[in-house]
Design an enzyme around this catalytic site. Structure first.
Site, PDB file in Angstrom:
ATOM      1  N   PRO A 124       0.821  -1.216   0.000  1.00 52.80           N
ATOM      2  CA  PRO A 124       0.000   0.000   0.000  1.00 52.80           C
ATOM      3  C   PRO A 124       0.856   1.267   0.000  1.00 52.80           C
ATOM      4  O   PRO A 124       2.060   1.228   0.268  1.00 52.80           O
ATOM      5  CB  PRO A 124      -0.782  -0.122   1.309  1.00 52.80           C
ATOM      6  CG  PRO A 124       0.168  -0.855   2.210  1.00 52.80           C
ATOM      7  CD  PRO A 124       0.928  -1.810   1.331  1.00 52.80           C
ATOM      8  N   THR A 126       0.426   3.680   2.115  1.00 47.95           N
ATOM      9  CA  THR A 126       0.534   4.200   3.472  1.00 47.95           C
ATOM     10  C   THR A 126       1.791   3.728   4.195  1.00 47.95           C
ATOM     11  O   THR A 126       2.348   4.453   5.007  1.00 47.95           O
ATOM     12  CB  THR A 126      -0.707   3.785   4.278  1.00 47.95           C
ATOM     13  OG1 THR A 126      -0.947   2.384   4.056  1.00 47.95           O
ATOM     14  CG2 THR A 126      -1.921   4.583   3.858  1.00 47.95           C
ATOM     15  N   ASN A 127       2.216   2.505   3.932  1.00 45.58           N
ATOM     16  CA  ASN A 127       3.433   1.955   4.559  1.00 45.58           C
ATOM     17  C   ASN A 127       4.312   1.331   3.478  1.00 45.58           C
ATOM     18  O   ASN A 127       4.580   0.130   3.500  1.00 45.58           O
ATOM     19  CB  ASN A 127       3.058   0.890   5.597  1.00 45.58           C
ATOM     20  CG  ASN A 127       2.112   1.420   6.640  1.00 45.58           C
ATOM     21  OD1 ASN A 127       2.474   2.297   7.417  1.00 45.58           O
ATOM     22  ND2 ASN A 127       0.902   0.907   6.649  1.00 45.58           N
ATOM     23  N   GLY A 207      -6.549  -1.986  -0.381  1.00 38.70           N
ATOM     24  CA  GLY A 207      -7.969  -1.722  -0.267  1.00 38.70           C
ATOM     25  C   GLY A 207      -8.806  -2.981  -0.467  1.00 38.70           C
ATOM     26  O   GLY A 207      -8.331  -4.000  -0.966  1.00 38.70           O
ATOM     27  N   GLY A 225      -8.288  -7.249   5.211  1.00 40.71           N
ATOM     28  CA  GLY A 225      -9.312  -6.249   4.980  1.00 40.71           C
ATOM     29  C   GLY A 225      -9.074  -4.997   5.799  1.00 40.71           C
ATOM     30  O   GLY A 225      -8.085  -4.892   6.523  1.00 40.71           O
ATOM     31  N   CYS A 258      -3.550   0.500   9.677  1.00 40.20           N
ATOM     32  CA  CYS A 258      -4.953   0.077   9.752  1.00 40.20           C
ATOM     33  C   CYS A 258      -5.319  -0.458  11.133  1.00 40.20           C
ATOM     34  O   CYS A 258      -6.486  -0.727  11.408  1.00 40.20           O
ATOM     35  CB  CYS A 258      -5.243  -0.972   8.697  1.00 40.20           C
ATOM     36  SG  CYS A 258      -4.171  -2.436   8.807  1.00 40.20           S
ATOM     37  N   GLU A 347     -13.927   4.143   9.932  1.00 39.65           N
ATOM     38  CA  GLU A 347     -12.465   4.157   9.938  1.00 39.65           C
ATOM     39  C   GLU A 347     -11.934   5.499   9.433  1.00 39.65           C
ATOM     40  O   GLU A 347     -12.444   6.054   8.455  1.00 39.65           O
ATOM     41  CB  GLU A 347     -11.907   3.039   9.046  1.00 39.65           C
ATOM     42  CG  GLU A 347     -10.381   2.964   9.089  1.00 39.65           C
ATOM     43  CD  GLU A 347      -9.818   1.923   8.139  1.00 39.65           C
ATOM     44  OE1 GLU A 347     -10.386   1.734   7.050  1.00 39.65           O
ATOM     45  OE2 GLU A 347      -8.790   1.306   8.489  1.00 39.65           O
TER      46      GLU A 347
END
Length: 514
Positions: A124, A126-127, A207, A225, A258, A347
């Site tokens: 992803p 994000t990381n 996602g 998920g 997450c 979230e």
């Protein structure tokens, strides 16, 4: 020629260069996997240690590049995550032997480890670097080759990190092509590679749509998920310690893990104490008007406002029209009564933590159970000393990890608890995933079981298991497959690479080349 005549000439579809390059990487990975699967445990650990050292040395540099490229998160926190996926990750799995055959003399069973082969791993935005580090290490320890596909907004730093690890691995004796990264990712490319019969297993972190696509590809997949963690603060908790955990967790890397808390839940009798403690810990607790502004900014359009992902509390407050101190680490909107219809209970991958309270523990439990369904199978947190309530919370809420008296972001990912360190959090049956625990190298190996009859003699000592592994890769057989030449041309392509690329393009034009 009559201009009215239309000539139906055959159309020549130009091959997609990025796709051809990706397919070539998969081919190289298949070659590497075939040789690497016979490496000894000593050789595997030597490569893993070299990769850990290399990753650790550039953890800060890649963290800086990741934030510059994506705009998500905090450099210092990303550097921490990168480092955790080097020596710490290796040390956690160092004693997990996935190479040596196992003998159970009492049951007359011999078990032989069989690596998956080629792992196709999605990473992803994000990381990005931590995920590349983490999945590459898992592949090495399980004797698999890996092809990484980063998110397009993080493709440059992800590819650079993968190349860096690959160079370290090959210098330590790994076959060429063991660690590779797709350099121009796209949705059609990922879908094509995921369905390739050369891919043995897909590890999908991203996602929901991408994870579902991985499970629908026809290849084995390990997917996860989304989360929507609820943190319950019981009146038996040390409220100041709980607030510090929550602020530390929710502000870490601007809350793009997450596993971060979305909602903090307590009882009505404890809400005043909770607000005071959160302010002392560095949070800005919103009044009713500020809560409404924050709700409108984050959810006023079609879904969550994407520009808020991974931004700081002060940045978000300014966009939402809220005045906060520059030192504010987390924004806390307050929703007086728990329910399921408020958008702020969803979230939020940013440092916004919704506070609400219930009249009693049973109402809190009901709310937590329903809220966690939006991140089913993921994570939750419990703060307090009441063992009976902790047991009821863990039993009723549909998650597979409950972090107790610790930050959920780091704890559920194994960095503030003794859970396995992970950037792929299994969400199990509840979250429609094939695993419920944190992904580890053991999930990339399966075992052939050699079983003797119960009543027949078994000479287990006579089986030559040492012949199954070597100290390094066996020499290629002349006239058969040869490791591609990666020296040479600008852009990292050697003559053999270019030859294979041309073959791939010809296949796309003429079908399978014989």
């Amino acid at each position: 020629m009559n201009e009215q005549v239309t000539i139906e000439a055959p159309r020549l579809d130009m091959p997609d260069r990025a796709l051809s390059s990706a397919r070539m990487k998969v081919g190289r990975a298949a070659w590497a996997a075939r040789y690497y699967r016979s490496f000894s445990r000593e050789a595997v650990l030597k490569i893993a240690e070299a990769v850990a050292r290399a990753g650790h040395a550039k953890a800060d540099e890649f963290a800086d590049q990741a934030v510059a490229e994506t705009g998500f998160g905090v450099v210092e926190h990303k550097a921490i995550k990168n480092r955790l996926c080097t020596h710490d990750l290796l040390d956690y799995y160092r004693d997990m032997d996935l190479v040596t055959p196992r003998i159970d003399a009492a049951r007359k069973i011999v078990e032989l480890p069989k690596p998956a082969g080629v792992v196709f791993a999605l990473a992803p935005a994000t990381n990005p670097v931590a995920t590349v580090y983490y999945k590459a290490m898992l592949a090495i320890l399980s004797r698999n080759a890996i092809v990484l596909s980063p998110h397009p907004v993080a493709k440059a730093v992800s590819a650079a990190a993968a190349r860096h690890l690959a160079e370290a691995a090959e210098a330590a004796g790994a076959p060429s092509g063991l660690i590779q990264c797709v350099e121009e990712p796209s949705v059609p490319l990922v879908q094509d590679i995921m369905s390739s019969d050369r891919i043995n297993v897909i590890v999908a972190t991203g996602g929901t749509a991408m994870v579902r696509a991985a499970y629908s590809s026809g290849n084995p997949a390990l997917g996860v998920g989304p989360g929507n963690a609820v943190a319950y603060v019981d009146p038996t908790a040390g409220v100041d310690a709980a607030a510090r955990c929550l602020v530390e967790s929710k502000s870490f890397d601007n809350s793009i893990l997450c596993t971060n808390e979305s909602v903090v839940l307590t009882l009505d009798s404890n809400r005043g104490n909770m607000e005071r403690a959160l302010r002392s810990a560095g949070a800005h607790v919103c009044n009713e008007a500020d809560t409404a502004r924050l709700r409108e900014y984050l959810f006023g359009g079609e879904g969550f406002t994407l520009e808020a992902i991974g931004k700081s509390a002060a940045w978000i407050a300014e966009r939402a029209g809220i005045r906060v101190a520059p030192s504010a680490r987390v924004l806390v909107p307050v929703v007086a009564a728990p329910g399921q219809d408020d958008l702020l209970f969803r979230e939020k991958l940013c440092p916004v933590l919704t506070l609400t309270s219930a009249v009693d523990f049973q109402q809190a439990l009901t709310f937590a159970r329903h809220t966690a369904r939006r991140g089913a199978g993921h994570s939750a947190a419990f703060h307090g000393e009441d063992g009976a309530r902790l047991a009821a919370f863990a039993q009723e809420v549909p998650v597979y990890r409950v972090v107790v008296n610790a930050p959920c972001s780091q704890g559920a990912a194994g960095f503030a608890t003794h859970l396995p360190p992970s950037f792929t959090i299994g969400t199990g049956f509840a979250g429609r995933s094939s695993i419920g625990e944190n992904l580890g190298p053991q999930h990339l190996v399966q075992w052939t079981q050699v079983a003797y009859g119960k009543d027949v003699p078994a000479d287990l000592d006579g089986i030559d298991l040492d012949a199954l592994t070597t100290g390094s890769a066996p020499a290629p057989v002349p006239g058969h497959e040869v490791a591609p030449d990666r020296s040479a041309t600008p852009g990292g392509f050697g003559r053999d690479d270019l030859r294979q690329l041309i073959l791939e393009e010809l296949r796309s034009l003429r079908g399978e080349l014989k």
